[in-house]
Design a protein around this motif. Structure first.
Motif, short mmCIF file in Angstrom:
data_model
loop_
_atom_site.label_atom_id
_atom_site.label_comp_id
_atom_site.label_asym_id
_atom_site.label_seq_id
_atom_site.Cartn_x
_atom_site.Cartn_y
_atom_site.Cartn_z
N ASN A 65 -0.94 -8.86 -2.72
CA ASN A 65 -0.61 -8.08 -1.56
C ASN A 65 0.76 -8.41 -1.20
N ASP A 66 1.50 -9.21 -1.79
CA ASP A 66 2.94 -9.57 -1.57
C ASP A 66 3.77 -8.82 -2.40
N THR A 67 3.42 -7.70 -2.92
CA THR A 67 4.43 -6.95 -3.79
C THR A 67 4.68 -5.69 -3.48
N GLU A 68 5.62 -4.98 -4.30
CA GLU A 68 6.08 -3.69 -4.26
C GLU A 68 6.04 -3.01 -5.59
N ALA A 69 5.03 -2.05 -5.73
CA ALA A 69 5.00 -1.37 -7.10
C ALA A 69 5.87 -0.27 -7.40
N ASP A 70 6.70 -0.28 -8.50
CA ASP A 70 7.68 0.62 -8.89
C ASP A 70 6.70 1.89 -8.82
N VAL A 117 -9.05 -3.20 -1.27
CA VAL A 117 -8.58 -4.53 -0.66
C VAL A 117 -9.89 -5.40 -0.68
N VAL A 118 -10.06 -6.55 -1.32
CA VAL A 118 -11.06 -7.56 -1.08
C VAL A 118 -10.17 -8.42 0.00
N ASP A 119 -11.07 -8.53 1.20
CA ASP A 119 -10.48 -9.33 2.45
C ASP A 119 -11.08 -10.45 2.53
N ASP A 120 -10.43 -11.71 2.17
CA ASP A 120 -10.89 -13.10 2.20
C ASP A 120 -11.07 -13.89 3.53
N LEU A 155 0.82 -1.14 0.08
CA LEU A 155 0.19 -0.01 -0.12
C LEU A 155 0.93 1.32 -0.07
N ASP A 156 1.85 1.30 0.69
CA ASP A 156 2.86 2.41 0.58
C ASP A 156 3.38 2.64 -1.02
N SER A 157 3.61 1.54 -1.58
CA SER A 157 4.10 1.69 -3.04
C SER A 157 3.02 2.34 -3.78
N LEU A 158 1.78 2.07 -3.47
CA LEU A 158 0.88 2.80 -4.15
C LEU A 158 0.54 4.18 -3.85
N ARG A 159 0.71 4.48 -2.62
CA ARG A 159 0.81 5.74 -2.37
C ARG A 159 1.87 6.70 -3.10
N ALA A 160 3.00 5.94 -3.59
CA ALA A 160 4.13 6.72 -4.02
C ALA A 160 3.84 6.75 -5.49
N GLN A 161 2.67 6.48 -6.15
CA GLN A 161 2.62 6.22 -7.61
C GLN A 161 2.64 7.49 -8.38
N THR A 162 3.07 7.73 -9.42
CA THR A 162 3.05 9.04 -10.09
C THR A 162 1.93 9.36 -10.71
N ARG A 163 0.88 8.17 -11.12
CA ARG A 163 -0.37 8.50 -11.44
C ARG A 163 -1.21 8.40 -10.46
N ARG A 164 -2.21 9.37 -10.31
CA ARG A 164 -3.08 9.51 -9.05
C ARG A 164 -4.57 9.25 -9.23
N ASP A 165 -5.13 8.90 -10.79
CA ASP A 165 -6.25 8.88 -10.85
C ASP A 165 -6.84 7.27 -10.78
#
Length: 312
Positions: A86-91, A34-37, A19-29
Motif C-alpha cells: 500500500n506504500d507504493t506508486e506503480a508506473d 484491498v485486504v484490510d487487516d 490506488l491512483d497509480s492503478l487507475r492510471a495503468q495502461t493494462r485494464r484487465d
C-alpha cells in the motif's frame, strides 16, 4: 484475468497514491482487492467513498501480512496474481510489463518488479531478490543509483512480494495446508520462504526491468516491528528450507551471521530497533524445533536449491 491484491493496515494516508497509480495503468484487465487487516483508521471508508471499483476484504482481527494475503488469495480466482504494497506508486506500464513477461515466457512462474525509492526516484531498492547460504536474504542493486545496470530481463532467485506477480497455479502448487504464505512467520521473510519453496519445486522467477514501482520504504512497517520479525524469521526460514547437505556446510556461516546481528544490536542497545532484533532472535530460538519438524525435502529439491543459490 489479473487479481491485484493490496494488504493494508492503517494505510489511509498511503492508499490514494497507490490506488491512483492503478487507475492510471495502461493494462485494464484486472481487479483490485484491498485486504484490510483490521485497520483502526478510516482506510475502509476512504476506499468505499473514493474508489468504488476496488473490492475490500475486511478481516475481523489483525493477523499480519501472511494471513491477510492468504485470505485475499482464497477470496479471488484470476489466473494471475499481483501483490502490491500500500506504500507504493506503480508506473503506468507496471502491470502490462510484469504480467506480459509471464505471458511471453511460460517457463517462469513468478515475476519481479524493479523497485525504486519513492523519495529518491533514481535509487534502487530491489532489482529482484537473492538468498545467501548463511540465511541472509538480499535485494539486488539496493541503494545503487539506477544507471541502467539492471535493465536486462534475467532470471533471479525470487521477487520481493511488495511488487510481484505470480501464476495462481504455481501458488496453489506451493500451498501448505491450503495456505500459500507461512502464517507462522506472520510478516517479513514470508516472501523469502515462498521463494525458497518455489525453488525446491523448480519454479523460476524472471526480473522485469520495465515493471517499475516506487516504494515509500517501510512507510507501512519498518522500525522495531521489522527488526523483531527479521531477527526471528531469518534462522527459521533457513532451518525450514535448507537441505541437510547445505546445513552441514553452512551452519557456521549462519551462526556467524546471527552473532554479527547480536553484536550490532548490543552496540546500539539504546535504540528500540536493536532491542527488538534481540527479542526476535530469542523468539526464533524458541521456535526452531517447530520449524525443524516441518522440514520435508526430497533429493531432487536439494539439488534444485543448491543450483538456485548461485543466482544473484
Amino acid at each position: 484475468m489479473i487479481d491485484v491484491i493490496i494488504p493494508n493496515y492503517n494505510g489511509s494516508a498511503l492508499l490514494p497514491v497507490c490506488l491512483d497509480s492503478l487507475r492510471a495503468q495502461t493494462r485494464r484487465d484486472f481487479t483490485v482487492t484491498v485486504v484490510d487487516d483490521a485497520s483502526t483508521d478510516d482506510s475502509v471508508a476512504l476506499i468505499k467513498s473514493r474508489y468504488p471499483e476496488v473490492q475490500v476484504f475486511q478481516l475481523d482481527q489483525n493477523r499480519g501480512f501472511a494471513a491477510a494475503v492468504n485470505a485475499a488469495l482464497t477470496a479471488t480466482h484470476q489466473p494471475f496474481v499481483a501483490l502490491l504494497n500500500n506504500d507504493t506508486e506503480a508506473d503506468p506500464h507496471w502491470l502490462a510489463a510484469l504480467i506480459g513477461a509471464l505471458e511471453r515466457w511460460p517457463q517462469f512462474a513468478f515475476a519481479a518488479s524493479k523497485l525504486r525509492l519513492f523519495d529518491r526516484r533514481n535509487v534502487l531498492h530491489s532489482a529482484g531478490d537473492f538468498y545467501r547460504p548463511n540465511g541472509e536474504p538480499g535485494n539486488r542493486g539496493v541503494w545503487e543509483e539506477d544507471r541502467g545496470q539492471y535493465d536486462v530481463y534475467s532470471e533471479v532467485f525470487g521477487p520481493c512480494a511488495g511488487a510481484a506477480a505470480y501464476r495462481r497455479s504455481a501458488l496453489e502448487l506451493l500451498a501448505e495446508d491450503g495456505r500459500v504464505f507461512d502464517e507462522e512467520l506472520v510478516m517479513y521473510c514470508e516472501d523469502v520462504d515462498l521463494n525458497l519453496r518455489a525453488r525446491r519445486k523448480g519454479l523460476r522467477t524472471i526480473f522485469v526491468p520495465t515493471a517499475v514501482v516506487y516504494h515509500r520504504l517501510s512507510a507501512s512497517g519498518g522500525g522495531a516491528l521489522a527488526s523483531y520479525y527479521c531477527g526471528r524469521n531469518f534462522p527459521l526460514v533457513w532451518v525450514k528450507n535448507m537441505p541437510l547437505e547445505l546445513i552441514r556446510r553452512y551452519w557456521p556461516a549462519l551462526i556467524a551471521s546471527q552473532l554479527r546481528f547480536v553484536l550490532h544490536s548490543l552496540r546500539h542497545i539504546r535504540e528500540p530497533a536493536a532491542r527488538a532484533r534481540l527479542r526476535g532472535q530469542l523468539a526464533g530460538l524458541r521456535a526452531l524445533p517447530s520449524f525443524w519438524s516441518r522440514r520435508a525435502l526430497t533429493a531432487e529439491e536439494t539439488e534444485l536449491i543448491v543450483k538456485a543459490l548461485d543466482l544473484r
